[in-house]
Design an enzyme around this catalytic site. Structure first.
Site, PDB file in Angstrom:
ATOM      1  N   THR A 209      52.414  17.421  45.229  1.00 32.34           N
ATOM      2  CA  THR A 209      51.724  18.684  44.961  1.00 32.34           C
ATOM      3  C   THR A 209      52.198  19.125  43.585  1.00 32.34           C
ATOM      4  O   THR A 209      53.411  19.182  43.348  1.00 32.34           O
ATOM      5  CB  THR A 209      52.109  19.750  46.011  1.00 32.34           C
ATOM      6  OG1 THR A 209      51.867  19.227  47.315  1.00 32.34           O
ATOM      7  CG2 THR A 209      51.319  21.034  45.809  1.00 32.34           C
TER       8      THR A 209
ATOM      9  N   GLU B  49      34.096  18.247  48.168  1.00 28.50           N
ATOM     10  CA  GLU B  49      32.930  19.136  48.162  1.00 28.50           C
ATOM     11  C   GLU B  49      31.948  18.773  47.042  1.00 28.50           C
ATOM     12  O   GLU B  49      30.752  18.754  47.250  1.00 28.50           O
ATOM     13  CB  GLU B  49      33.393  20.587  47.999  1.00 28.50           C
ATOM     14  CG  GLU B  49      34.209  21.100  49.164  1.00 28.50           C
ATOM     15  CD  GLU B  49      34.997  22.350  48.805  1.00 28.50           C
ATOM     16  OE1 GLU B  49      36.140  22.213  48.328  1.00 28.50           O
ATOM     17  OE2 GLU B  49      34.449  23.459  48.971  1.00 28.50           O
TER      18      GLU B  49
ATOM     19  N   ASP C  43      46.829  20.572  44.950  1.00 23.94           N
ATOM     20  CA  ASP C  43      47.260  19.970  46.210  1.00 23.94           C
ATOM     21  C   ASP C  43      46.557  18.618  46.356  1.00 23.94           C
ATOM     22  O   ASP C  43      45.481  18.519  46.950  1.00 23.94           O
ATOM     23  CB  ASP C  43      46.894  20.916  47.364  1.00 23.94           C
ATOM     24  CG  ASP C  43      47.202  20.310  48.724  1.00 23.94           C
ATOM     25  OD1 ASP C  43      48.027  19.392  48.799  1.00 23.94           O
ATOM     26  OD2 ASP C  43      46.589  20.770  49.707  1.00 23.94           O
TER      27      ASP C  43
ATOM     28  N   GLU D 236      44.002  25.218  43.541  1.00 19.91           N
ATOM     29  CA  GLU D 236      44.599  26.321  44.288  1.00 19.91           C
ATOM     30  C   GLU D 236      45.413  27.240  43.373  1.00 19.91           C
ATOM     31  O   GLU D 236      45.840  26.846  42.292  1.00 19.91           O
ATOM     32  CB  GLU D 236      45.533  25.790  45.396  1.00 19.91           C
ATOM     33  CG  GLU D 236      44.855  24.825  46.361  1.00 19.91           C
ATOM     34  CD  GLU D 236      45.624  24.588  47.660  1.00 19.91           C
ATOM     35  OE1 GLU D 236      46.495  25.420  48.010  1.00 19.91           O
ATOM     36  OE2 GLU D 236      45.346  23.565  48.314  1.00 19.91           O
TER      37      GLU D 236
ATOM     38  N   ASP E 122      51.038  25.752  52.735  1.00 18.54           N
ATOM     39  CA  ASP E 122      49.704  25.769  52.140  1.00 18.54           C
ATOM     40  C   ASP E 122      48.735  26.447  53.106  1.00 18.54           C
ATOM     41  O   ASP E 122      48.665  26.085  54.280  1.00 18.54           O
ATOM     42  CB  ASP E 122      49.253  24.337  51.843  1.00 18.54           C
ATOM     43  CG  ASP E 122      48.067  24.305  50.874  1.00 18.54           C
ATOM     44  OD1 ASP E 122      47.862  25.284  50.143  1.00 18.54           O
ATOM     45  OD2 ASP E 122      47.348  23.286  50.864  1.00 18.54           O
TER      46      ASP E 122
ATOM     47  N   LYS F 255      49.101  14.562  52.503  1.00 18.40           N
ATOM     48  CA  LYS F 255      49.466  15.642  51.590  1.00 18.40           C
ATOM     49  C   LYS F 255      50.864  15.482  51.010  1.00 18.40           C
ATOM     50  O   LYS F 255      51.161  16.043  49.960  1.00 18.40           O
ATOM     51  CB  LYS F 255      49.427  16.977  52.348  1.00 18.40           C
ATOM     52  CG  LYS F 255      48.074  17.350  52.938  1.00 18.40           C
ATOM     53  CD  LYS F 255      47.107  17.808  51.861  1.00 18.40           C
ATOM     54  CE  LYS F 255      45.851  18.420  52.484  1.00 18.40           C
ATOM     55  NZ  LYS F 255      44.998  19.035  51.441  1.00 18.40           N
TER      56      LYS F 255
ATOM     57  N   ARG G 137      42.104  11.727  51.391  1.00 17.48           N
ATOM     58  CA  ARG G 137      41.144  12.074  52.455  1.00 17.48           C
ATOM     59  C   ARG G 137      41.040  11.013  53.534  1.00 17.48           C
ATOM     60  O   ARG G 137      40.816  11.335  54.703  1.00 17.48           O
ATOM     61  CB  ARG G 137      39.750  12.293  51.851  1.00 17.48           C
ATOM     62  CG  ARG G 137      39.677  13.358  50.783  1.00 17.48           C
ATOM     63  CD  ARG G 137      39.943  14.742  51.317  1.00 17.48           C
ATOM     64  NE  ARG G 137      39.918  15.742  50.246  1.00 17.48           N
ATOM     65  CZ  ARG G 137      40.475  16.949  50.353  1.00 17.48           C
ATOM     66  NH1 ARG G 137      41.110  17.303  51.460  1.00 17.48           N
ATOM     67  NH2 ARG G 137      40.417  17.800  49.361  1.00 17.48           N
TER      68      ARG G 137
ATOM     69  N   HIS H 136      35.262  27.196  50.688  1.00 11.39           N
ATOM     70  CA  HIS H 136      35.850  25.876  50.936  1.00 11.39           C
ATOM     71  C   HIS H 136      35.871  25.566  52.429  1.00 11.39           C
ATOM     72  O   HIS H 136      35.461  24.488  52.858  1.00 11.39           O
ATOM     73  CB  HIS H 136      37.268  25.807  50.359  1.00 11.39           C
ATOM     74  CG  HIS H 136      38.012  24.568  50.747  1.00 11.39           C
ATOM     75  ND1 HIS H 136      37.658  23.309  50.297  1.00 11.39           N
ATOM     76  CD2 HIS H 136      39.087  24.375  51.559  1.00 11.39           C
ATOM     77  CE1 HIS H 136      38.486  22.401  50.813  1.00 11.39           C
ATOM     78  NE2 HIS H 136      39.357  23.031  51.588  1.00 11.39           N
TER      79      HIS H 136
ATOM     80  N   GLU I 251      42.895  19.409  44.979  1.00 15.35           N
ATOM     81  CA  GLU I 251      42.452  20.707  45.491  1.00 15.35           C
ATOM     82  C   GLU I 251      42.912  21.772  44.508  1.00 15.35           C
ATOM     83  O   GLU I 251      44.103  21.887  44.210  1.00 15.35           O
ATOM     84  CB  GLU I 251      43.012  20.975  46.899  1.00 15.35           C
ATOM     85  CG  GLU I 251      42.399  20.062  47.957  1.00 15.35           C
ATOM     86  CD  GLU I 251      42.762  20.439  49.404  1.00 15.35           C
ATOM     87  OE1 GLU I 251      43.744  21.175  49.601  1.00 15.35           O
ATOM     88  OE2 GLU I 251      42.049  19.978  50.316  1.00 15.35           O
TER      89      GLU I 251
ATOM     90  N   GLN J 237      44.076  11.292  55.718  1.00 15.37           N
ATOM     91  CA  GLN J 237      43.975  12.539  56.485  1.00 15.37           C
ATOM     92  C   GLN J 237      43.036  12.394  57.685  1.00 15.37           C
ATOM     93  O   GLN J 237      43.348  12.849  58.790  1.00 15.37           O
ATOM     94  CB  GLN J 237      43.466  13.655  55.561  1.00 15.37           C
ATOM     95  CG  GLN J 237      43.428  15.046  56.194  1.00 15.37           C
ATOM     96  CD  GLN J 237      43.111  16.149  55.174  1.00 15.37           C
ATOM     97  OE1 GLN J 237      43.004  15.898  53.976  1.00 15.37           O
ATOM     98  NE2 GLN J 237      42.969  17.377  55.645  1.00 15.37           N
TER      99      GLN J 237
HETATM  100 CA   LIG Z   1      45.257  22.607  50.306  1.00 17.37          CA
HETATM  101 MG   LIG Z   2      49.915  18.162  48.455  1.00 13.97          MG
END
Ligand SMILES: [Ca+2]
Ligand SMILES: [Mg+2]
Ligand SMILES: [Ca+2]
Ligand SMILES: [Mg+2]
Ligand code: NI
Lengths: 416, 416
Positions: B256, B362, B232, B200, B124, B252, B236, B131, B198, B239
């Site tokens: 996905t 965001e 994705d 993507e 990734d 993560k 948070r 972003h 996310e 993380q």
């Molecule tokens: Ca990502």
């Molecule tokens: Mg992922």
């Protein structure tokens, strides 16, 4: 004792019986176990009906160990018992059958070892406390050596499965982007100038877990097939520039080498040692009822292009703070699925003193010292033509449970 | 135009022809292309001799697209030409053959879409400038929003291939270790409380490179098979605690999601747009002679458990700063080997304003704002029962090149 001759210093007595995959000439890959200076060909034995359990017989006719890894501990125990029986001194079955012996007992020198499994995913942890502390002191000073999370969870990152290679594979020095001054960045693309190794142990996963489920720490052993030596080649200059904020990437993905023989947990069991309890106490999902480590003597040597050999580090498997069971429980605590053949690296295994550090980064303290090799030449980091050889074994009474070695030679970068 | 009926707003006109893998009932997986509301079964066509080139005929009888991906551009071009010819209005071959039509043209509603390829490795990137800037402002302030390396190389990390799943797969909320106060850490193990998506794009790699060799930026197109949408999923709170110093890991690796149809670069070609030159100039190995982006309308919607639908973001593929060609060139610049079916994610694609942000992090500015959904309920992050639906298409004159969608619903954490 086995009817196959085994030296006292051999890594592969009958107590060990590590699994690997080998090729002879242009034959398809076969699964075998190492015994002394021979390989017992399990594909041949399986075809001849020596394994009566159909799952085992079938698994031993595959070209990788994935299927056998996926069978689980009861099948591993049974296969080990059958092989032990066939190899022990008093068992005449193969010992006295010249035809089977000829077919099934292959001199190791005729075997080209292969990657033992298809590796679906490869993860590298950072589970050695001395290593994490050393790196922390170099980068953040002695007062903040360990990051706040380090004692609470086994820190790790996803690695690149496609570049995991078997011992003996040459390693091309990577090209990469480096930057001398990050405040005023004018990066360059050039051959890695700070090429390093990392001395690690690694386990192969056995039966996996479904996505959304977890492997509990107390059950982790049943999901770990066995252990190998690993060299996590590392490009320190590339890493330094790229790794913020998402971690090491190109600094690691060019190559990771593993030893070809997978030593089972059964073989290692006699060398497990308790460790003092973790302090601060870890969260319940990480509390390993068998918290401990394996007493495995580890050694790193550097062979130069002019054939000199210098041992540059002696470490031990007992310098891991986080167990593989904890790593597996943490990794799957989110429901992340494991598959048979997945690989977990321990992270660099450094001991408490200068003679037991598991990377050149630590040995030369980030290039501030040099080491002198047997041929009088000096090193801060790896040169083209250098070969790194890592070995490891547990010393029993009159026998060794060994890992063989993982070796790799550095070839010059390809610049164009 | 095709003899198969296709609405003007359909994502799958004859100009698109994306590849996917589907199952009907208990049949083995078949490869197909989407056309209107049908799937053309390429396995059936191959078995009936419609593809004269043996490599293509063989590839279309596989249960994944890996083999076809590995064939390379000349074969892709040929297959596309054959399929286009068979589907166009004036070609009677299948149009007027009820038996073949019956066998080969399957209503999409009868197809259970599968992961299109076995993904050997998944990476990734972090290639969206808005972003990266938004995240940087939140975590480091406006003056240091972009890290020093960000404009010089496409930052990326290795992800977890085993948990890449196809659209429609439910996502179990991960458990994980979180820590409210990192200065005085007393972490807890609990269900992720800050679950995010996310938005993507992702490409599947075609022919790979040997270890130690590189894919040049100007050749990268020949190594990219096609593009899909990707979500994705990101935890948070996990993380925030784990990611120093080796990057996101458990935050993560639980899931996905990707859309099932892979849109080829041929289909997207008409929607490529130039971008202003990168400033500062990038190093030669990253200079993409076709530097630009695809004008792909992207949309994120949130469906709640009580069946309301709210569009929460509209973004565009053109907000990527680093091209997939640059990502591939950088990734392989160390000699890291790619294999057909490897997956590269773009990183979150946020636009320049509040209405075009690609993550809840965001949109709610790290939970400091709420969004109100169509049913009047509020969100900072995802709740159990929420379904995230991402869609995307390029708008041509009277037709769309669409990606379909990638959707996934959040199930409650499994705590025991
Ligand atoms: Ca990502
Ligand atoms: Mg992922
Ligand atoms: Ca490592
Ligand atoms: Mg490595
Ligand atoms: Ni306290």
């Amino acid at each position: 004792m086995s009817w196959v001759p085994v030296d006292a210093e051999s890594h592969f007595p009958i107590q060990n019986l590590p699994y690997g995959v080998f090729r002879r000439g242009n034959d398809a890959p076969h699964i075998g176990v190492a015994i002394g200076e021979h390989v017992l060909d399990l594909n041949v034995l399986s075809a001849r009906g020596f394994f009566q359990t159909p799952e085992i017989a079938d698994a031993f006719q595959q070209t990788t160990l994935n299927k056998f890894m996926g069978l689980g501990r009861p099948f591993w125990t049974e296969a080990r018992a059958v092989i032990t029986e066939l190899l022990k001194e008093s068992t005449a079955t193969i010992r006295d059958d010249a035809k089977v012996r000829e077919e099934a007992l292959v001199p190791m020198s005729e075997c080209a070892m292969q990657l033992p499994a298809e590796i679906g995913d490869y993860t590298d942890f950072y589970a050695g406390r001395h290593h994490a502390t050393n790196v922390g002191i170099m980068f953040r000073g002695a007062n903040n050596a360990l990051q706040p999370n380090w004692l609470h969870l086994p820190v790790g990152y996803h690695g690149r499965a496609s570049s995991v290679v078997v011992s003996g594979t040459d390693i091309v020095r990577p090209m990469g982007q480096v930057c001398a001054n990050q405040q005023d960045p004018h990066p360059a693309f050039q051959p890695c100038a700070v090429l390093d190794f990392e001395l690690e142990l690694a386990v192969f996963v056995g039966p996996g877990n479904k996505m959304g489920e977890r492997i509990k720490v107390e059950d982790a052993k049943n999901h770990i097939f066995g252990m190998a030596l690993m060299n996590d080649w590392s490009a320190r200059d590339i890493q330094k520039w790229e790794y913020v904020p998402l971690g090491p990437f190109n600094a690691k993905n060019f190559a990771t080498s593993i030893s070809p023989w997978i030593v089972t947990l059964d073989a290692l069991e006699a060398f497990r040692e308790q460790l003092p309890p973790q302090e601060p106490a870890v969260l319940p999902y990480l509390q390993d009822p068998e918290y401990g480590s394996y007493n495995i003597n580890l050694e790193v040597a550097l062979n130069t292009a002019n054939n000199t050999h210098t041992v540059i580090s002696r470490s031990n498997g007992k310098y891991l703070y986080w167990t593989f069971a904890q790593q597996l429980a943490h990794h799957t605590s989110t429901g992340c699925p494991m598959r048979p053949g997945d690989l977990l690296g321990s992270g660099t295994i450094s001991g408490p003193d200068d003679a037991s550090m598991g990377s050149l980064l630590e040995i030369t303290w980030s290039g501030s010292k040099v080491i002198t090799l047997a041929d009088g030449s000096e090193r801060k980091f790896l040169r083209d033509g250098d070969e790194v050889v890592m070995t490891g074994y547990c010393q029993g009474e009159g026998y060794r449970i060994g890992f063989g070695c993982v070796r790799g030679k550095i070839l010059p970068a390809v610049q164009n």
